[in-house]
Write a protein that holds these residues in place. Sequence first.
Motif, short mmCIF file in Angstrom:
data_model
loop_
_atom_site.label_atom_id
_atom_site.label_comp_id
_atom_site.label_asym_id
_atom_site.label_seq_id
_atom_site.Cartn_x
_atom_site.Cartn_y
_atom_site.Cartn_z
N UNK A 338 0.84 -1.21 0.00
CA UNK A 338 0.00 0.00 0.00
C UNK A 338 0.87 1.26 0.00
N UNK A 339 1.96 1.22 0.74
CA UNK A 339 2.88 2.36 0.74
C UNK A 339 3.41 2.65 -0.66
N UNK A 340 3.63 1.60 -1.44
CA UNK A 340 4.16 1.80 -2.79
C UNK A 340 3.15 2.46 -3.74
N UNK A 341 1.90 2.52 -3.31
CA UNK A 341 0.88 3.25 -4.07
C UNK A 341 0.55 4.59 -3.41
N UNK A 342 1.44 5.03 -2.51
CA UNK A 342 1.27 6.33 -1.88
C UNK A 342 0.29 6.36 -0.75
N UNK A 343 -0.16 5.22 -0.28
CA UNK A 343 -1.15 5.16 0.78
C UNK A 343 -0.47 4.99 2.14
N UNK A 344 -0.69 5.96 3.00
CA UNK A 344 -0.23 5.85 4.38
C UNK A 344 -1.25 5.02 5.15
N UNK A 345 -0.80 3.99 5.82
CA UNK A 345 -1.69 3.09 6.54
C UNK A 345 -1.84 3.58 7.98
N UNK A 346 -3.08 3.61 8.45
CA UNK A 346 -3.40 3.80 9.86
C UNK A 346 -3.94 2.48 10.36
N UNK A 347 -3.45 2.00 11.49
CA UNK A 347 -3.78 0.65 11.93
C UNK A 347 -4.51 0.65 13.26
N UNK A 348 -5.49 -0.23 13.38
CA UNK A 348 -6.14 -0.49 14.65
C UNK A 348 -5.59 -1.76 15.26
N UNK A 349 -5.29 -1.72 16.56
CA UNK A 349 -4.76 -2.88 17.27
C UNK A 349 -5.59 -3.10 18.53
N UNK A 350 -5.62 -4.34 19.00
CA UNK A 350 -6.40 -4.71 20.18
C UNK A 350 -5.50 -5.41 21.20
N UNK A 351 -5.65 -5.03 22.45
CA UNK A 351 -5.02 -5.76 23.55
C UNK A 351 -6.10 -6.26 24.49
N UNK A 352 -5.81 -7.38 25.15
CA UNK A 352 -6.79 -8.00 26.03
C UNK A 352 -7.49 -9.18 25.39
N UNK A 353 -6.97 -9.66 24.25
CA UNK A 353 -7.54 -10.83 23.60
C UNK A 353 -7.27 -12.09 24.42
N UNK A 368 4.99 -2.62 15.04
CA UNK A 368 4.99 -1.18 14.76
C UNK A 368 6.33 -0.76 14.16
N UNK A 369 7.40 -1.25 14.72
CA UNK A 369 8.73 -0.89 14.23
C UNK A 369 8.97 -1.46 12.83
N UNK A 370 8.55 -2.69 12.60
CA UNK A 370 8.79 -3.31 11.31
C UNK A 370 7.92 -2.70 10.21
N UNK A 371 6.70 -2.34 10.55
CA UNK A 371 5.78 -1.78 9.56
C UNK A 371 6.00 -0.30 9.32
N UNK A 372 6.56 0.39 10.31
CA UNK A 372 6.77 1.84 10.26
C UNK A 372 5.45 2.59 10.02
N UNK A 373 4.36 2.08 10.58
CA UNK A 373 3.07 2.78 10.55
C UNK A 373 3.12 3.88 11.60
N UNK A 374 2.91 5.14 11.20
CA UNK A 374 3.04 6.22 12.18
C UNK A 374 1.91 6.25 13.20
N UNK A 375 0.68 6.09 12.71
CA UNK A 375 -0.47 6.28 13.58
C UNK A 375 -1.20 4.96 13.78
N UNK A 376 -1.38 4.59 15.03
CA UNK A 376 -2.12 3.39 15.38
C UNK A 376 -3.07 3.73 16.54
#
Length: 559
Positions: A338-353, A368-376
């Motif tokens: 997605x980054x290669x098409x200019x799309x910045x990814x925002x990710x939702x994560x869950x804890x407590x599963x 987070x470090x491997x994906x380099x997604x800024x906003x989660x």
Amino acid sequence: MVAAPAPSPGPVPVGTGPGRAVGRNPRRVLAVSPRYARSFGTLDHAFPLVGAAAFMPPQGLLTIAGYLPACWQIRFVDENLRDVTDRELAWAEVVLLSGMHVQREQIQRLAARARASGCVTVLGGPSVSASPELYPSVDLLHVGELGDATDALVARLDADPRPPPEQQVYVTGERHPLERFPIPRYDLIDLPKYLLGSVQFSSGCPFRCEFCDIPTLYGQRPRRKSVAAVLGELEAMLDRGNPGTVYFVDDNFIADPRAAVELLTALVRWQRAREYPVSFACEATMNLAKRTDILELMREASFTTVFMGVESPDRDALRAMRKTQNLATPLLETVHRLNRYGLEVVAGMIMGLDGDDPGTGRRILEFVEASQIPMLTINLLHALPRTPLWDRLSAAGRIRHDAGDRESNVDFLLPYDDVVRDWRSTVTRAFTPEAVYRRFGHQLRHTYPHRLRPRRQRPGRAQLLRGLGVVGRTLWHLGIRGSYRRVFWRTAWPLLRTGRVEKLVHVATVSHHLITFARDVAAGRAEKCFYNPGGGPPGAGSVGAGPVGPELREPEYQA
């Protein structure tokens, strides 16, 4: 509580279906959008820098306002901008409310004020549609999407605007088609006060994730508007001001891939004809990465951001929550494609599963470090009514109906305090100034250069002055007075020197919100879960949702 009576036939048709209801008697309606609390997803800490006062317009209420009879007077108040006044309540006959579970206390407060003023109170929206029993003190409940129940409710108010002796519930049996919905009443709001504009193309999602209430509320077979209707809404929005970015708030933008291709093709033509007045954002499932034809069209239409419910880097956890669409392509490969098409990814994560262990926070940070997604948005699990998760945990006796000060209604398998401590540590470490700016640096090098760089409209004088104000406030508050100004200038100076001012503003303002909110989390001043019915910030159908979560945008256009 009684079921609503059917409207009596009269000489003038009342509630004639899609387009606009017809009424015989003038009514005074005050539509109110309840206030919500701050969250990672709504970028509140960025508002002072960019000159905004609220996140997105309350699309559902504005659409209902456009559906009500033309002879009715409509006034509109968004309490995210200002409070309702006693004078406005004294003027109104009908007070129309809509909201989500996280706005429950605000809804109840407004309903009590309205009833004390002698108004009839009407409530629709995702919260009451999922849990009407939570609102016993509201006069008229609208459960479901805009449809035959809406027409019956309009007919009742047209015939008699007084409160009923006991609560009446109107339940939609037949929904009106989305393509014939009215254009939202943008004339009732001051659009430039909002950070983003919003528009909806489709409703529903074919997937059945365990924690999500979208399929139950809106169906697994996606419904959609016509392309012409969407373009008409965009034109109407721009007539009231240019928000800069318009968010497609669909539950899943690619729920119907063929429809998405049709819309995107038209958006490309529209953008070129208008010289690209706006950028777009949306939310989609991760199988988007397999559709390079859609990704190319998104790039050509100037889509810049996509929210995705990543939920967990653990594949077993994804299987357990029925998030199988996240298994089609490796998570990191999806993000980088997605980054290669200019799309910045925002990710939702869950804890407590249920499958979490003491190493969950560490694994999320590694992702987070491997994906380099800024906003989660890293949330604690919360069970929504009318979801498979709710049913499973309720059967196991693991739903806390009296959650009190807890930020989740779930009895975790791990000790509650341990989960909260791990959550706080994970959020704090993910959003240090150095970490956030490092990830945005990756976007500057590997995502933004792939975006379309079209010839755009020349900004008018007002837009130019507003832009200069944003730059000035950003440099002053972050570059001169900021507590992390050294980190800021390491990124800001190269951008200023090369004239990439828009990139600077985006990186700096979003980073400031993330850093500030994470510090609130560390200090215990922020909500742990975005679904707390007691007043947390707005959430979404997906527990991992954030700035583009479906519940944020009142997807069902309810009364």
